[in-house]
Design a protein around this motif. Structure first.
Motif, PDB file in Angstrom:
ATOM      1  N   ALA A 257       0.848  -1.185   0.000  1.00  0.00           N
ATOM      2  CA  ALA A 257       0.000   0.000   0.000  1.00  0.00           C
ATOM      3  C   ALA A 257       0.884   1.237   0.000  1.00  0.00           C
ATOM      4  O   ALA A 257       2.035   1.206   0.438  1.00  0.00           O
ATOM      5  N   GLY A 258       0.310   2.337  -0.508  1.00  0.00           N
ATOM      6  CA  GLY A 258       1.041   3.588  -0.584  1.00  0.00           C
ATOM      7  C   GLY A 258       0.717   4.304  -1.873  1.00  0.00           C
ATOM      8  O   GLY A 258      -0.353   4.095  -2.463  1.00  0.00           O
ATOM      9  N   ALA A 259       1.632   5.150  -2.344  1.00  0.00           N
ATOM     10  CA  ALA A 259       1.407   5.961  -3.539  1.00  0.00           C
ATOM     11  C   ALA A 259       2.203   5.419  -4.720  1.00  0.00           C
ATOM     12  O   ALA A 259       3.399   5.150  -4.603  1.00  0.00           O
ATOM     13  N   ILE A 260       1.513   5.266  -5.850  1.00  0.00           N
ATOM     14  CA  ILE A 260       2.157   4.930  -7.121  1.00  0.00           C
ATOM     15  C   ILE A 260       2.271   6.225  -7.917  1.00  0.00           C
ATOM     16  O   ILE A 260       1.263   6.787  -8.350  1.00  0.00           O
ATOM     17  N   ASP A 261       3.482   6.711  -8.099  1.00  0.00           N
ATOM     18  CA  ASP A 261       3.738   7.978  -8.781  1.00  0.00           C
ATOM     19  C   ASP A 261       3.966   7.700 -10.271  1.00  0.00           C
ATOM     20  O   ASP A 261       4.980   7.112 -10.654  1.00  0.00           O
ATOM     21  N   LEU A 262       3.016   8.132 -11.111  1.00  0.00           N
ATOM     22  CA  LEU A 262       3.127   7.884 -12.547  1.00  0.00           C
ATOM     23  C   LEU A 262       3.992   8.923 -13.264  1.00  0.00           C
ATOM     24  O   LEU A 262       4.247   8.782 -14.469  1.00  0.00           O
ATOM     25  N   GLY A 263       4.420   9.967 -12.559  1.00  0.00           N
ATOM     26  CA  GLY A 263       5.322  10.927 -13.177  1.00  0.00           C
ATOM     27  C   GLY A 263       4.752  11.604 -14.407  1.00  0.00           C
ATOM     28  O   GLY A 263       5.431  11.759 -15.419  1.00  0.00           O
ATOM     29  N   ARG A 264       3.499  12.044 -14.326  1.00  0.00           N
ATOM     30  CA  ARG A 264       2.777  12.680 -15.437  1.00  0.00           C
ATOM     31  C   ARG A 264       2.673  11.766 -16.650  1.00  0.00           C
ATOM     32  O   ARG A 264       2.770  12.204 -17.793  1.00  0.00           O
ATOM     33  N   GLU A 265       2.431  10.504 -16.410  1.00  0.00           N
ATOM     34  CA  GLU A 265       2.107   9.551 -17.465  1.00  0.00           C
ATOM     35  C   GLU A 265       0.728   8.959 -17.181  1.00  0.00           C
ATOM     36  O   GLU A 265       0.173   9.130 -16.092  1.00  0.00           O
ATOM     37  N   THR A 266       0.180   8.273 -18.162  1.00  0.00           N
ATOM     38  CA  THR A 266      -1.131   7.646 -18.031  1.00  0.00           C
ATOM     39  C   THR A 266      -0.977   6.135 -18.029  1.00  0.00           C
ATOM     40  O   THR A 266      -0.252   5.576 -18.864  1.00  0.00           O
TER      41      THR A 266
ATOM     42  N   ILE B 150      -2.915   6.498  -6.695  1.00  0.00           N
ATOM     43  CA  ILE B 150      -2.142   6.845  -7.887  1.00  0.00           C
ATOM     44  C   ILE B 150      -2.034   8.360  -7.948  1.00  0.00           C
ATOM     45  O   ILE B 150      -3.048   9.066  -7.872  1.00  0.00           O
ATOM     46  N   ILE B 151      -0.810   8.880  -8.065  1.00  0.00           N
ATOM     47  CA  ILE B 151      -0.611  10.325  -8.139  1.00  0.00           C
ATOM     48  C   ILE B 151       0.118  10.683  -9.431  1.00  0.00           C
ATOM     49  O   ILE B 151       0.742   9.851 -10.071  1.00  0.00           O
ATOM     50  N   ARG B 152      -0.018  11.977  -9.820  1.00  0.00           N
ATOM     51  CA  ARG B 152       0.640  12.531 -11.011  1.00  0.00           C
ATOM     52  C   ARG B 152       0.335  11.720 -12.277  1.00  0.00           C
ATOM     53  O   ARG B 152       1.212  11.443 -13.082  1.00  0.00           O
ATOM     54  N   GLY B 153      -0.918  11.357 -12.458  1.00  0.00           N
ATOM     55  CA  GLY B 153      -1.291  10.603 -13.644  1.00  0.00           C
ATOM     56  C   GLY B 153      -2.751  10.232 -13.611  1.00  0.00           C
ATOM     57  O   GLY B 153      -3.526  10.736 -12.788  1.00  0.00           O
TER      58      GLY B 153
ATOM     59  N   GLU C 188      -4.041  24.427  -3.082  1.00  0.00           N
ATOM     60  CA  GLU C 188      -5.030  25.292  -2.452  1.00  0.00           C
ATOM     61  C   GLU C 188      -5.762  24.603  -1.303  1.00  0.00           C
ATOM     62  O   GLU C 188      -6.415  25.275  -0.494  1.00  0.00           O
ATOM     63  N   VAL C 189      -5.683  23.281  -1.233  1.00  0.00           N
ATOM     64  CA  VAL C 189      -6.413  22.550  -0.187  1.00  0.00           C
ATOM     65  C   VAL C 189      -5.472  21.757   0.716  1.00  0.00           C
ATOM     66  O   VAL C 189      -5.902  20.855   1.430  1.00  0.00           O
ATOM     67  N   GLY C 190      -4.174  22.097   0.688  1.00  0.00           N
ATOM     68  CA  GLY C 190      -3.235  21.385   1.543  1.00  0.00           C
ATOM     69  C   GLY C 190      -1.846  21.394   0.955  1.00  0.00           C
ATOM     70  O   GLY C 190      -1.526  22.190   0.056  1.00  0.00           O
ATOM     71  N   PRO C 191      -1.003  20.499   1.416  1.00  0.00           N
ATOM     72  CA  PRO C 191       0.392  20.490   0.969  1.00  0.00           C
ATOM     73  C   PRO C 191       0.600  19.911  -0.428  1.00  0.00           C
ATOM     74  O   PRO C 191       1.735  19.878  -0.918  1.00  0.00           O
ATOM     75  N   GLY C 192      -0.457  19.463  -1.092  1.00  0.00           N
ATOM     76  CA  GLY C 192      -0.308  18.855  -2.405  1.00  0.00           C
ATOM     77  C   GLY C 192      -0.481  17.357  -2.345  1.00  0.00           C
ATOM     78  O   GLY C 192      -1.316  16.841  -1.586  1.00  0.00           O
ATOM     79  N   TYR C 193       0.307  16.650  -3.133  1.00  0.00           N
ATOM     80  CA  TYR C 193       0.180  15.194  -3.171  1.00  0.00           C
ATOM     81  C   TYR C 193       0.448  14.589  -1.795  1.00  0.00           C
ATOM     82  O   TYR C 193       1.355  15.033  -1.079  1.00  0.00           O
ATOM     83  N   PRO C 194      -0.314  13.580  -1.422  1.00  0.00           N
ATOM     84  CA  PRO C 194      -0.104  12.976  -0.101  1.00  0.00           C
ATOM     85  C   PRO C 194       1.213  12.219  -0.035  1.00  0.00           C
ATOM     86  O   PRO C 194       1.658  11.611  -1.010  1.00  0.00           O
ATOM     87  N   VAL C 195       1.821  12.275   1.122  1.00  0.00           N
ATOM     88  CA  VAL C 195       2.993  11.456   1.411  1.00  0.00           C
ATOM     89  C   VAL C 195       2.501  10.280   2.248  1.00  0.00           C
ATOM     90  O   VAL C 195       2.036  10.460   3.373  1.00  0.00           O
ATOM     91  N   ILE C 196       2.569   9.088   1.682  1.00  0.00           N
ATOM     92  CA  ILE C 196       1.954   7.910   2.308  1.00  0.00           C
ATOM     93  C   ILE C 196       3.042   6.896   2.632  1.00  0.00           C
ATOM     94  O   ILE C 196       3.811   6.489   1.747  1.00  0.00           O
TER      95      ILE C 196
END
Length: 450
Positions: free
Chosen positions: A71-80, A102-105, A394-402
């Protein structure tokens, strides 16, 4: 007396057809079984690709059930993440707490017979300049069919949060157009929120909930929450057919539900009448909602056949809003239907006055183990707070750190046909309200001397 008994017998026969052997109302037929009966593939890394990744699992061939041992964050690095292989179930509920984000994608689904459950997708602008061209959907089907997307959380998309798309006119007839674009797609119990408005999309403002593209059919929205999107909750395009039951639309900006067959897009083709069946849905205005905003707005040039029952629309103070409006002085007509245009059989339909309380408890990924941003959005909806945003910061620190967590998946502990735990408790299941409290608030709840 005999006529009365015959009438009762007829009613009982109808009820028997609707009710299963358990005595419960029969469920609507599922459009797919996904990867049921296939092999189990374990996701063991949060890397965006490579051995043990989610990408490797969805690209595998043959019927398969994707489970998570991480479990955690899968960073797609601005990919789909693109899904093309059919007969797939992605079971995010199997992950250890706190689940998979899933973040940045985003996800583009181009296959068929797919079930996706209990994932979070947080696309985000990721610091990209205005008009720079980063325009990912959080989730979209692309000429896909027989798909179920359930209990997912889609936030911060640059285009739509969750959509059904594809080509308009692939084929020689209307039937071929519809067969060759997205069809038989079910969105249920999802949260589609905070589409980013003025971010990196090349068209400028683009905070959108859901787009149902021209000629897409068999599209169902059941018990979803749309929150803080400027438009498209959903936008139904020319000739599309949509069923909406018990959805909550909160704080739309300029439009809520709208239909638009654009002449500019249909040049050289005969118009096809679209269809919307809407039952028991709620529109509630918020801080950004235009005064007088209608539940359904009609634009463009093509006609819309519409059946509506027990829908309600109110502003931020509970005052009634209109059911219908239009944009564009065109020849489009609203054609009221006397009966539903799509089957309601088997759906558990709440009266509109009970929808908000019910869906806020159930929508989104892992409602038993909610993520902080899901909690924030849902509590703000309940409190009548929150705004349309341009950037995730605008609603917090940005992407979650998990923090990454791990736990082995035990197939013997799960009903693999339904992907539910045999013991009844999901990984990380919590009891009671899942509030996100500051240290001060937590101390006040515990009381002095605690």
């Amino acid at each position: 007396m005999r006529d009365w008994r015959l009438a009762i017998a007829a009613i009982l026969l109808v009820l028997q057809a609707l009710v299963g052997s358990s005595g419960a109302l029969a469920a609507p037929p599922e459009v797919t079984r996904g990867g049921a009966g296939g092999r189990i593939i374990r996701v063991t890394t949060l890397a965006k690709d490579g051995p043990g990744s989610l990408k490797e699992a969805v690209e595998a061939k043959g019927p398969r059930i994707v489970v998570f041992e991480v479990a955690g964050a899968i960073d797609l690095g601005r990919e789909t993440l693109t899904i093309t292989e059919p007969y797939l179930t992605i079971a995010g509920q199997t992950a250890p707490s706190p689940g998979v984000t899933i973040i940045r994608g985003g996800i583009d689904l181009k296959g068929h017979d797919v079930i996706i459950s209990h994932l979070r997708v947080m696309t985000g602008a990721d610091g990209q300049p205005h008009y720079s061209g980063w325009e990912a959907d959080a989730f979209s089907t692309v000429a896909a069919h027989h798909v179920i997307v359930e209990h997912c959380s889609f936030l911060w998309a640059l285009d739509e949060n969750m959509s059904a798309s594809g080509p308009r006119f692939n084929g020689a007839t209307v039937e071929e157009w519809r067969r060759n674009t997205s069809h038989d797609i079910v969105f249920r119990n999802n949260l589609a929120a905070e589409g980013l408005a003025f971010a990196s999309h090349p068209k400028g403002e683009h905070s959108k909930g859901s787009l149902i593209h021209d000629n897409a059919t068999g599209i169902v929205f059941y018990r979803n929450v749309f929150a803080h999107n400027v438009e498209r909750a959903p936008l139904v395009k020319g000739g599309a057919q949509v069923l909406m039951i018990n959805n909550l639309i909160y704080n739309p900006g300029h439009r809520a539900v709208h239909y638009n067959l654009m002449n500019l897009e249909w040049t050289g083709h005969d118009y096809v009448t679209g269809e919307i069946t809407a039952v028991g849905n709620v529109l509630r205005g918020g801080n950004d909602t235009d005064p007088g905003l209608p539940f359904l707005a009609l634009g463009g040039d093509g006609d819309l056949a519409y059946y509506g029952r027990d829908n309600r629309a109110v502003d931020r103070f509970g005052q009634p809003l209109p059911m219908f409006g239009r944009y564009g002085e065109t020849r489009a007509r609203l054609l009221p239907a006397k009966a539903p245009l799509a089957s309601l059989a088997g759906y558990d339909i709440l009266p509109s006055g009970a929808v908000e309380t019910s869906v806020l408890q159930t929508v989104g990924a892992r409602p038993w183990d909610r993520a902080p941003d899901d909690i924030r959005v849902l509590f703000f909806v309940a409190e009548g707070r929150g705004d349309i945003i341009d950037d995730e910061h605008e609603v917090g620190p940005g992407y979650p750190v998990i923090k990454e967590t791990r736990a082995a998946f035990d197939p013997a502990a799960w009903d693999l046909a339904t992907m539910t735990p045999k013991a009844g408790a999901y990984p990380g299941e919590k009891a009671g309200a899942q509030e996100k409290l500051s240290p001060r608030d937590l101390g006040s709840r515990q009381g002095a001397g605690q």
